[in-house]
Design a protein around this motif. Structure first.
Motif, PDB file in Angstrom:
ATOM      1  N   ASP A 180      10.055   6.283  -8.733  1.00 53.15           N
ATOM      2  CA  ASP A 180      10.197   5.278  -7.679  1.00 53.15           C
ATOM      3  C   ASP A 180      11.648   5.282  -7.193  1.00 53.15           C
ATOM      4  O   ASP A 180      12.569   5.020  -7.971  1.00 53.15           O
ATOM      5  CB  ASP A 180       9.813   3.899  -8.236  1.00 53.15           C
ATOM      6  CG  ASP A 180       9.931   2.812  -7.165  1.00 53.15           C
ATOM      7  OD1 ASP A 180      10.146   3.158  -5.986  1.00 53.15           O
ATOM      8  OD2 ASP A 180       9.819   1.621  -7.524  1.00 53.15           O
ATOM      9  N   THR A 227       8.316   1.647   0.763  1.00 48.98           N
ATOM     10  CA  THR A 227       8.094   2.163  -0.581  1.00 48.98           C
ATOM     11  C   THR A 227       8.322   3.665  -0.543  1.00 48.98           C
ATOM     12  O   THR A 227       7.780   4.354   0.317  1.00 48.98           O
ATOM     13  CB  THR A 227       6.654   1.890  -1.024  1.00 48.98           C
ATOM     14  OG1 THR A 227       6.415   0.497  -0.875  1.00 48.98           O
ATOM     15  CG2 THR A 227       6.439   2.304  -2.455  1.00 48.98           C
ATOM     16  N   SER A 275      12.418   3.707  -4.135  1.00 49.83           N
ATOM     17  CA  SER A 275      12.303   2.874  -2.928  1.00 49.83           C
ATOM     18  C   SER A 275      13.646   2.323  -2.466  1.00 49.83           C
ATOM     19  O   SER A 275      13.931   2.269  -1.274  1.00 49.83           O
ATOM     20  CB  SER A 275      11.344   1.716  -3.188  1.00 49.83           C
ATOM     21  OG  SER A 275      10.074   2.222  -3.522  1.00 49.83           O
ATOM     22  N   GLY A 277       5.469  -2.694   0.314  1.00 51.06           N
ATOM     23  CA  GLY A 277       4.428  -3.245  -0.531  1.00 51.06           C
ATOM     24  C   GLY A 277       3.319  -2.267  -0.886  1.00 51.06           C
ATOM     25  O   GLY A 277       2.486  -2.558  -1.746  1.00 51.06           O
ATOM     26  N   ASP A 278       3.257  -1.100  -0.251  1.00 47.08           N
ATOM     27  CA  ASP A 278       2.253  -0.095  -0.630  1.00 47.08           C
ATOM     28  C   ASP A 278       2.486   0.360  -2.062  1.00 47.08           C
ATOM     29  O   ASP A 278       3.582   0.222  -2.605  1.00 47.08           O
ATOM     30  CB  ASP A 278       2.358   1.138   0.280  1.00 47.08           C
ATOM     31  CG  ASP A 278       1.730   0.897   1.637  1.00 47.08           C
ATOM     32  OD1 ASP A 278       1.232  -0.241   1.834  1.00 47.08           O
ATOM     33  OD2 ASP A 278       1.763   1.805   2.482  1.00 47.08           O
ATOM     34  N   ASP A 279       1.477   0.970  -2.655  1.00 49.65           N
ATOM     35  CA  ASP A 279       1.651   1.486  -4.019  1.00 49.65           C
ATOM     36  C   ASP A 279       1.229   2.946  -4.120  1.00 49.65           C
ATOM     37  O   ASP A 279       0.280   3.285  -4.823  1.00 49.65           O
ATOM     38  CB  ASP A 279       0.862   0.631  -5.012  1.00 49.65           C
ATOM     39  CG  ASP A 279       1.040   1.127  -6.455  1.00 49.65           C
ATOM     40  OD1 ASP A 279       2.079   1.774  -6.741  1.00 49.65           O
ATOM     41  OD2 ASP A 279       0.134   0.911  -7.267  1.00 49.65           O
ATOM     42  N   GLU A 332       2.679   5.110  -5.690  1.00 43.76           N
ATOM     43  CA  GLU A 332       2.945   5.588  -7.050  1.00 43.76           C
ATOM     44  C   GLU A 332       1.685   5.523  -7.886  1.00 43.76           C
ATOM     45  O   GLU A 332       1.340   6.477  -8.598  1.00 43.76           O
ATOM     46  CB  GLU A 332       4.067   4.763  -7.700  1.00 43.76           C
ATOM     47  CG  GLU A 332       4.358   5.240  -9.116  1.00 43.76           C
ATOM     48  CD  GLU A 332       5.619   4.650  -9.745  1.00 43.76           C
ATOM     49  OE1 GLU A 332       6.330   3.892  -9.051  1.00 43.76           O
ATOM     50  OE2 GLU A 332       5.867   4.951 -10.922  1.00 43.76           O
ATOM     51  N   GLY A 333       0.994   4.391  -7.766  1.00 45.63           N
ATOM     52  CA  GLY A 333      -0.243   4.236  -8.530  1.00 45.63           C
ATOM     53  C   GLY A 333      -1.248   5.310  -8.152  1.00 45.63           C
ATOM     54  O   GLY A 333      -1.854   5.954  -9.026  1.00 45.63           O
ATOM     55  N   THR A 334      -1.397   5.534  -6.854  1.00 46.98           N
ATOM     56  CA  THR A 334      -2.343   6.542  -6.371  1.00 46.98           C
ATOM     57  C   THR A 334      -1.986   7.913  -6.947  1.00 46.98           C
ATOM     58  O   THR A 334      -2.844   8.653  -7.440  1.00 46.98           O
ATOM     59  CB  THR A 334      -2.260   6.618  -4.826  1.00 46.98           C
ATOM     60  OG1 THR A 334      -2.319   5.295  -4.307  1.00 46.98           O
ATOM     61  CG2 THR A 334      -3.363   7.483  -4.258  1.00 46.98           C
ATOM     62  N   ILE A 339       8.511   7.207  -2.980  1.00 51.05           N
ATOM     63  CA  ILE A 339       8.295   7.838  -4.276  1.00 51.05           C
ATOM     64  C   ILE A 339       8.753   9.281  -4.186  1.00 51.05           C
ATOM     65  O   ILE A 339       8.382  10.006  -3.254  1.00 51.05           O
ATOM     66  CB  ILE A 339       6.790   7.823  -4.648  1.00 51.05           C
ATOM     67  CG1 ILE A 339       6.227   6.401  -4.583  1.00 51.05           C
ATOM     68  CG2 ILE A 339       6.572   8.457  -6.023  1.00 51.05           C
ATOM     69  CD1 ILE A 339       6.905   5.420  -5.514  1.00 51.05           C
ATOM     70  N   ASN A 362      15.878  -3.466  -9.268  1.00 53.53           N
ATOM     71  CA  ASN A 362      15.818  -2.790  -7.982  1.00 53.53           C
ATOM     72  C   ASN A 362      17.009  -3.256  -7.124  1.00 53.53           C
ATOM     73  O   ASN A 362      17.303  -4.446  -7.070  1.00 53.53           O
ATOM     74  CB  ASN A 362      14.473  -3.167  -7.340  1.00 53.53           C
ATOM     75  CG  ASN A 362      14.312  -2.591  -5.959  1.00 53.53           C
ATOM     76  OD1 ASN A 362      15.186  -2.726  -5.111  1.00 53.53           O
ATOM     77  ND2 ASN A 362      13.179  -1.947  -5.737  1.00 53.53           N
TER      78      ASN A 362
END
Ligand SMILES: Cc1cc2nc3c(=O)[nH]c(=O)nc-3n(C[C@H](O)[C@H](O)[C@H](O)COP(=O)(O)OP(=O)(O)OC[C@H]3O[C@@H](n4cnc5c(N)ncnc54)[C@H](O)[C@@H]3O)c2cc1C
Ligand SMILES: NC(=O)c1ccc[n+]([C@@H]2O[C@H](COP(=O)([O-])OP(=O)(O)OC[C@H]3O[C@@H](n4cnc5c(N)ncnc54)[C@H](O)[C@@H]3O)[C@@H](O)[C@H]2O)c1
Ligand SMILES: Cc1cc2nc3c(=O)[nH]c(=O)nc-3n(C[C@H](O)[C@H](O)[C@H](O)COP(=O)(O)O)c2cc1C
Ligand SMILES: [Zn+2]
Lengths: 405, 190, 922, 85
Positions: free
Chosen positions: B101, B28, B103, B81-83, B85-87, B30, C748
């Motif tokens: 994003d 992932t 990725s 699979g990490d996020d 972006e949300g954080t 960002i 994507n």
């Protein structure tokens, strides 16, 4: 010395002391300055002329160019002046009485993409309307003209065809300069070396004289032909030019038995190469992107040049680079020259030939001499005025992606 | 649903005693733009577990790897699979930040082993000497004729982030250059 | 033939051929030493005059002994390692390129160091050792296969052991240090700005790469490149058997080869006495030393020394058989000899220094050009700056190495201890003689490789030439394979003699890279074939390959051009693909379009300034087409702009301009409008884009995206929706480049292939390539930037006034629309053309004229055909063209000259199909 | 291959940069108010000195930042550089 060459004349030019005043002072003893002096004397009977050269005569771009001569330019304005030059080239050896080894071996401009093909065909059609000999060749025909070009489909950018100008070719650059110099000197023009113009004197909006490292020299007309240094000289008269100075590199191989019968240029793969008379491969490399007055470019440009050359000419794999060098070229926003008057009375300018002014040498000399003699441009150089940048009527050989060499 | 495919999928990992090259796909990534002096930058750093690195050419590694890309630009890299972006979004709130994003924009090729520096030196003009470009360093630069982000992941390990359209080219180039260092104990595997 | 190998010289035998004859040498020989060992004297014919020529020197300065072998067109026998089976042919000035492909591999490496030392002679080794002792990162490069520079030539001792042994030990020690890199057989051939140097390493045919280019960035450089012995111009100085004294000494000491049996030594300085001693010891009879000075050097007992003498003639046609010497007040003497050794002194090897931008200074003591001031961080040490003693070179090198390390920030560590050398005899000052005067200069050669004589130089000066640069070009002296290593300064000296000017005033010609010739393929390195330029591919590439699409190169991208079915040619395939889109549905890989994410509170304002039309009024959820111009008003790029949020847009660009547009945006943002709060990020490759076009596209989309309301009212033209397509997160845009109902589906890039396969899996969708895309858009009159424009075209020229905002006070390019030329009524407008013969396809690039008969050239052109296709839907061929005043010529008949023919065409609107736009809603 | 000092990334090879020509040529405040001559000057005329030259560079292969530098066009030596703020 290499005896398969025609002998030079026993006399070329003498080195007179500069007089204190001339009708016409030409700044810059390159091909353009010398040709201008020659036609001033020959066509217009003006011989009270000095050509002032800061270093050794014709030691600037004239000594450094890859000598490609062609007239297959896109726009009518360009075709006009370059074709005039080409016609003069065809009679120049006799005219000057000097062997200039003008060899009409033809020039191929290769196309490597559909867009290249469109632009090339466009140029061929434009050339024909302008009376310039031009053909569109298929890859197979390219191979016939130049058997060593790799026209197979499996190179990175395959050859999709080429434009061909049979009357185009090469000449021996130094001999051309010396031929003009000798003929001009014989008619009384003063060729003054090691004489750098450090300032142009203007009073009341009119040119008066030039300051030089060999003293002040008064002049009725001052005609610039200083190529890469044009901005520097013009600035001393308060005239700004739309010109940027860049190094342009070239290189030669060792002497080789004949392998390359013509001249090949490729814009997309960045190659232009011919085999000069002695047998060396003469190859132009790219222009360095930044302004510089150093007569040397960066080496990665040579490396890229070699990679490009081998794409098209696998047979060159084991040839060797013997020498690299650079000239400093004067590039305009539209990749076309500026030839004509300036806001200062009696100060004329010829510059902006960038990467491609050798081929114009006799043509521009002819037209510039006319401009000097009449105080207004010859019809062939009229479109190449300074004013075009104000009106927007550019002669955009850049935008139209025509190759400039 | 078809399986996800990374463009240089035809690239076969190789390894020898001296060198290992493999793709690390589907991370992932960002792209983060924010004024480093802003409150948002500090908050994002907090949320990611380490302040955004402001020393040019450095990266930090906490909940995600954060690579310095420019004075107001970072590449935040999480595992597949990490996020992050949300954080980041949550931490930034309504402040003026750019969060994109990216990725699939780049894939990652790992280059490890005692000859990794020698391999990269064939196409990278940076000084990769361990004293100059050791763990914790990263740079945007050229590798051969491709733009890359290069990160030193260990004493002799690197990650090469390359735009996916160039990945096939770069893989071919790396394999060709690696030939010299793959003679001892070479294994190729899928 | 007699062996001229010194008795007792050991070596593994190596067989080779030269000019069709078999010989044997020993390992460690060069081709030249092996030829000399076999008594071969004549190795070439001179290029212009066909005079026999022999080996003249022992390393890269050799002018005569050029050979070709295998695929190698030209090499110096003096630098060519003798290898088993070598089959070389002599050359007469010109090489021959081989038709055989060069199968070797080449590569390059970047290297960095604190101190680069060039030359591993005594000076260079001392410099490297001194620098390395401080902990600095050091690279030492030397072009020879064996360490020691000239030490193996001279057999002097260093630290009590033979010089070559000392050198080998020192180099091995250096090589053992972690931060020292030793490059042997590596010629540094270029010295560029900011201490960037390039070198070529000859690694050999068995190495992974045959040759390697080193690109070295050094903080400090020490040049310890040594000196070249100077020739003297005298009558017959080109005869086989004439050789530089130091080179003969090198053949004896390095290779155990005696280049002759009985030698005359002609010298201006002491160094040739040492050569004479070594050669005598090796078994050459020294007939006499001819010294131009009045005081002799230290000759070996029993050797005749003729002081105040010069050589005035050389006897023998095929090679030296006698030497005539003259001296004031003496009768001429003819001395029998088969070898004439020459030493005119030494020229420091200043090539790289000069390339570095260093100025040269004439040193009266040595009569040579030596390094002067320089701006780059470079030191010169040893013979390269005129230090001509062994002890002096060691000391000089050590000091230079230490200074360089210190300048790079390294303090003294373990100091280098200068080894002992035998005491040297005090030297007599050297004389400076370049030319033995004579009445006739026809065989006084200055450049052996170009057959240039003193007579040629004098002809040049006689013609009025006063610059050495002119003389070089008039005579070609110094322009051959050896680049005048020996002849360059000699030519200047002869010009000085002819003009009565001091050599110091004339200077040298310009030193240029490469110092030694370097192969084209060496420089091309790895960037060949598929690696010549990166190939860019989309995530669907493998599918296109599998379905047999030929590819179009668009910039670095490979784009599928069309998808021929069995038996179809391009025309048939494209007509079929067009038909499918116009009547059913087709799909295209549009992933190469540039995509830029533009975010920030001022994003709308920013886009308003860049695009000719208004972007700030775009609603979130909507899409607008836009055009960007350069400040000169000419069209630069076009594409769609999607408003994702109040403060966020996604901009698309043409495939070829993606990088340029992003750079353009950054330039304006950073340099003109830094106060605008906007961030731009490229997402071109993050997304895969599939264009779905045709009246059937709605049904296909509906099937793949059950969650999406696809009816025209819910999903109108020029809007976008986020949804799932084929189970993949997707953004669907309702835009059309064909005039048909159409969608662009973005996912994507990892999911691109899955999406494409799902689309194709419906069984109703025809894949189409770039050619069909071009036809379809042309039928609708949509221009392609770069094809229908060429950098001289404004939006108004394209008939796109509607895309130019009248409301905005300014945007980039606006001011230029008011210039005289941009408002000319006869500018070239984009129009359509219909050939009178509907089967006639006009070539793209063809021009238009007004009259049905062609006048004599030059014929003014009205414009040209930019796009031209066969159209299934129009039932005719058609074209787009840029035509002077074109919009005022609707319905006019114009002519396209094609060969002898003038093809009539009618000018029409550029929109030929569905001008009402009735089809875009399906 | 010049070594160009990016204010952010440090010295990098010339090949990583894009040249931007003369520095400090501002986009005119109000182009509409300019004469054709003045507009032409902005479009096409740039200083071209032999010597010190203030110019712009973009570190395209690195941090993508534009910055200004003063370089001597006769020697190619970079004498100063500044961040564009
Ligand atoms: C590597 C290279 C390859 C090229 N290849 C081609 C090609 O294949 N075909 C082609 O058509 N063109 C080519 N060109 C371009 C061509 O060489 C030039 O456009 C052309 O030579 C310019 O005209 P000139 O001969 O008068 O210039 P120059 O020979 O440069 O003459 C200008 C002279 O002015 C002198 N000067 C400058 N300032 C002063 C001063 N203050 N006082 C006195 N004298 C001054 C200079 O010393 C110089 O001698 C090439 C150029 C280069 C550098
Ligand atoms: N008696 C005399 O008059 C006289 C004259 C000259 C030299 N010498 C002797 O020669 C020795 C000179 O020592 P030194 O160390 O200065 O020089 P050197 O000649 O011993 O070593 C220089 C080395 O650099 C190599 N080299 C040159 N150009 C190169 C390049 N571009 N790339 C890579 N390698 C390159 C040369 O091939 C050589 O191996 C001393 O022993 C000196 O006494 C004596
Ligand atoms: C068409 C052409 C052919 C050349 N051929 C050779 C050549 O065979 N050998 C050589 O050393 N230089 C050759 N040169 C290059 C010149 O030696 C020289 O490098 C060039 O004139 C620039 O001058 P400079 O290097 O002295 O600055 C050639 C130059 C040109 C323009
Ligand atoms: Zn940077």
């Amino acid at each position: 010395m290499t005896k398969d060459f025609p002998d030079h004349p026993d006399w070329l030019w003498s080195s007179p002391e500069p007089r204190r005043s001339y009708d016409v002072v030409i700044v810059g003893g390159g091909g353009h300055g010398l040709a201008t002096a020659y036609y001033l004397a020959k066509n217009h009977g003006i011989t009270d002329v000095a050509v002032l050269e800061r270093g050794w005569l014709a030691g600037g771009n004239m000594a450094r160019n890859t000598t490609i001569i062609r007239s297959n330019y896109l726009w009518d304005e360009s075709a006009g002046i370059y074709e005039h030059a080409l016609k003069l080239w065809e009679g120049l050896e006799d005219d000057l009485g000097y062997p200039i080894l003008f060899s009409q071996r033809g020039v191929l401009n290769l196309a490597h993409s559909l867009q290249d093909v469109r632009e090339s065909v466009r140029r061929v059609h434009a050339n024909r309307l302008n009376g310039v000999d031009a053909e569109w060749l298929t890859p197979e025909e390219v191979k016939e003209v130049c058997p060593i070009v790799d026209v197979s489909p499996d190179v990175r950018y395959p050859v999709l065809g080429a434009t061909y100008q049979p009357r185009a070719g090469i000449a021996k650059h130094d001999y051309v300069a010396w031929g003009f110099a000798r003929a001009a000197a014989a008619m009384g023009v003063h060729l003054i070396e090691n004489c750098e113009v450090t300032g142009v004197e203007v009073a009341g909006g009119r040119v008066q004289a030039v300051q030089t490292t060999r003293g002040r020299i008064a002049a009725g007309t001052v005609a610039l032909a200083a190529a890469g240094h044009s901005s520097v000289v013009a600035a001393t008269a308060g005239v700004e030019l739309p010109v940027q100075t860049h190094p342009l590199q070239a290189l030669v191989s060792e002497l080789l038995e004949p392998v390359h019968p013509t001249v090949v240029m490729s814009n997309a793969v960045h190659v232009y190469v011919s085999q000069a008379h002695k047998g060396e491969l003469v190859m132009g490399a790219g222009i360095d992107p930044y302004n510089s007055y150093r007569r040397r470019g960066a080496f990665h440009i040579i490396e890229q040049q070699m990679s490009a050359a081998l794409e098209l000419f696998p047979i060159f794999a084991r040839a060797h680079v013997l020498r690299t060098w650079a000239g400093i070229v004067d590039v305009t926003p539209d990749a076309s020259p500026v030839v004509g008057t300036t806001p200062v009375d009696g100060l004329l300018v010829n510059c902006g030939w960038g990467t491609g002014g050798f081929k114009a040498t006799p043509g521009v000399g002819w037209c510039y001499a006319h401009t000097i003699a009449h105080g207004e441009p010859h019809p062939l150089n009229a479109p190449f005025s300074l004013e075009r940048f104000t009106t927007g009527a550019l002669v955009d050989e850049h935008g139209a992606a025509a190759v400039a060499h | 649903m078809a399986e996800r495919l990374s463009p240089p999928a035809r690239f076969t990992p190789v390894s020898s005693d001296d060198l290992r090259i493999a793709e690390v796909p589907f991370l992932t990534q960002i792209n983060l733009r924010v004024d480093p002096k802003s409150r948002a930058a500090a908050d994002i750093g907090l949320a990611l577990g380490a302040p955004l690195p402001t020393d040019p050419g450095t990266c930090t590694s906490a909940q995600a790897d954060v690579l310095w890309m420019g004075p107001d630009e970072w590449l935040v890299v999480g595992e597949r699979g990490d996020d992050p972006e949300g954080t980041i979004r949550a931490a930034a709130g309504t402040a003026h930040v750019g969060i994109t994003d990216v990725s699939a924009q780049r894939t990652v090729i790992s280059v490890d082993g005692p000859r990794s520096r020698d391999l990269l030196a064939h196409g990278c003009a940076l000084d990769l000497h361990p004293r100059v470009f050791g763990p914790g360093r990263c740079a945007q630069t050229m590798l051969a004729r491709a733009l890359v982000v290069l990160a030193a992941t260990g004493e002799e390990g690197f990650r090469v982030f390359v735009r996916s359209s160039f990945a096939g080219y770069l893989a071919d180039w790396l394999l060709d250059a690696a030939g010299e260092y793959l003679r001892k104990g070479t294994v190729t595997s899928r | 033939m007699t062996s001229r190998r010194m008795a007792g010289w050991q070596g593994e035998p190596v067989r080779f051929r030269f000019d069709g004859r078999d010989y044997e040498g020993v390992r460690g020989d060069t081709l030249a030493s092996a030829l000399l060992a076999n008594g071969v004297r004549t190795v070439a014919a001179s290029p212009a005059l066909g005079r026999p020529r022999g080996i003249y020197a022992a390393w890269t300065e050799e002018p005569n002994a050029l050979v070709r072998y295998g695929v190698e067109p030209m090499a110096q026998a003096t630098t060519l390692d003798l290898t088993e089976g070598l089959d070389a042919t002599s050359l007469r000035g010109r090489g021959r390129l081989s038709e055989e492909p060069d199968t070797s591999r080449y590569d390059a490496v970047h290297a960095h160091c604190d101190v680069l030392v060039v030359g591993a002679g005594p000076a260079g080794l001392a410099a490297a050792a001194a620098a390395a002792g401080t902990g600095a990162r050091v690279i030492i490069a030397d072009d020879r296969p064996v360490a020691g520079g000239s030490l193996p030539d001279t057999a002097e001792t260093v630290g009590g052991v033979p010089g070559d042994e000392w050198a080998a030990t020192t180099l091995a020690e250096l090589g053992g240090r972690p931060d020292v890199r030793v490059l042997s057989r590596t010629s540094v051939f270029g010295y560029y700005d900011d201490n960037y140097l390039v070198a070529v390493e000859r690694r050999g045919a068995d190495a992974y790469s045959r040759e390697r280019v080193w690109r070295i960035r050094a903080r400090q450089v020490v040049l310890a490149t040594g000196a070249h012995e100077r020739p003297i111009a005298f009558a017959g100085n080109d005869r086989p058997g004439v050789m530089l004294a130091g080179s003969a000494r090198a053949y004896a000491n390095r290779h155990g080869v005696l280049p002759g049996a009985r030698a005359v030594v002609f010298t201006t300085n002491d160094s040739a006495y040492a050569a004479a001693r070594d050669l005598a010891a090796a078994g050459v009879e020294i007939a006499a030393i001819v010294d131009t000075r009045d005081t002799a050097g230290h000759a070996q007992d029993g050797t005749e020394v003729l002081t105040g003498h010069v050589v005035t003639a050389v006897g023998g046609d095929e090679g030296v058989s006698s030497v005539t010497v003259s001296g004031a007040g003496h009768v001429d003497r003819e001395i029998e000899a088969d070898l004439l050794l020459v030493s005119g002194g030494w020229n420091p090897l200043v090539h790289l220094f000069s390339q570095a931008g260093g100025e040269l200074r004439h040193d009266d003591a040595t009569g040579s050009f030596v390094p002067g001031p320089v701006r780059q961080a470079v030191e010169v040490a040893g013979a390269a700056r005129g230090v001509f003693t062994l002890a002096g070179c060691l000391e000089d090198g050590a000091a230079a190495g230490a200074r360089a390390a210190e300048a790079a920030g390294f303090r003294m560590g373990d100091a280098f201890r200068i080894p002992e050398t035998p005491a040297e005899e005090p030297a007599e000052p050297a004389a400076h003689l370049w030319l033995v005067e004579a009445a006739d200069y026809a065989t006084h050669f200055v450049d052996l490789q170009r057959d240039v004589t003193v007579a040629d130089v004098m002809k040049a000066t006689g013609a009025g030439l006063r610059s050495v640069e002119h003389v070089k070009r008039y005579t070609t002296a110094g322009t051959a394979h050896d680049q005048g290593k020996l002849s360059g300064v000699l030519t200047s000296a002869v010009v000085g003699h002819a003009l009565g000017l001091p050599l110091a005033d004339l200077g040298t010609t310009t030193f240029r890279a490469p110092y030694v010739p370097v192969g084209f393929s060496t420089l091309a390195g790895r960037d060949r074939g598929a690696l010549h330029d990166p190939v860019r591919t989309t995530s669907l590439h493998e599918w296109h390959v599998a379905y047999g699409a030929p590819f179009e190169n668009v910039g670095q991208w490979k784009r599928p051009w069309y998808y021929p079915r069995a038996g179809e040619d391009m025309e048939a395939a494209v007509l079929r693909e067009c038909h499918a889109v116009r009547t059913s549905v087709g799909a295209m890989d549009a992933s190469t379009l540039g995509k830029i994410d533009v975010q920030g509170p001022d994003a709308a304002e920013f886009l308003d300034r860049l695009y000719t039309n208004m972007m700030s009024t775009l609603k979130v959820g909507a899409i607008r087409y836009g055009v960007m111009c350069r400040p000169d008003g000419m069209v630069f790029d076009d594409g769609t702009v999607i408003r994702l949020a109040d403060d966020r847009f996604l901009v698309t660009t043409t495939t070829g301009n993606a990088a340029a547009v992003l750079d353009w945006m950054e330039e304006w943002l950073q340099t003109e409008w830094p106060h605008l709060r906007v961030y731009c990020t490229s997402v071109t490759e993050h997304w895969a884009t599939v264009a779905l076009a045709g009246p059937g596209s709605r049904d296909v989309l509906a099937g793949l995206a059950p969650g999406l309301a696809v009816d025209a009212a819910s999903f109108p033209f020029m809007t976008w929706r986020d949804t799932e397509v084929a189970g993949l997160a997707a953004r669907v845009c309702r835009i059309s480049f064909s005039g048909e109902l159409a969608y662009e589906i973005n996912v994507n890039a990892w999911d691109g292939l899955a999406l494409w396969e799902a689309v194709m899996g419906t069984g109703t969708v025809t894949p189409y390539g770039t050619e069909t895309m071009h036809v379809l858009r042309a039928e609708k009159g949509y221009p392609i930037v770069g094809q229908d424009t060429d950098g001289t075209v404004t939006p108004a020229d394209l008939g796109m006034d509607w895309v130019v905002s009248k409301k905005k006070p300014d945007f980039i390019g606006k001011r230029s629309f008011a210039r005289a030329d941009t408002s000319r009524p006869d500018r070239k407008h984009l129009v359509g053309l219909l050939p009178a013969d509907p089967g006639r396809l006009l070539p793209e690039g063809a021009h238009l004229v007004e009259t049905g008969t062609l006048p004599e050239p030059p014929v003014p052109t009205l414009g040209h055909v930019t796009s031209s296709y066969r159209s299934a839907v129009l039932g005719s061929t058609f074209a787009l063209a840029l035509v002077s005043g074109g919009r005022d010529r609707m319905g006019e008949e114009l002519y396209v000259p094609l060969g002898d023919e003038l093809v009539p065409v009618t000018v029409t609107s550029h929109i030929l199909y569905d001008p009402e736009g009735a089809r875009r809603d399906g | 291959m010049l070594l160009i000092p990016c204010p952010w990334c440090g010295p990098r090879d010339e090949a990583e940069f894009h040249y931007g020509g003369q520095a400090h040529v501002a986009y005119p405040e109000n182009p509409a108010a300019l004469s054709d001559e003045e507009w032409a000057r902005y479009l096409f005329f740039r200083d071209n000195p032999e010597g010190r030259f203030a110019e712009r560079w973009n570190h395209t292969a690195g941090c993508r930042r534009w910055f200004n530098a003063v370089r001597n066009t006769a020697t190619n030596e970079i004498e100063a550089r500044e961040v564009i703020a």
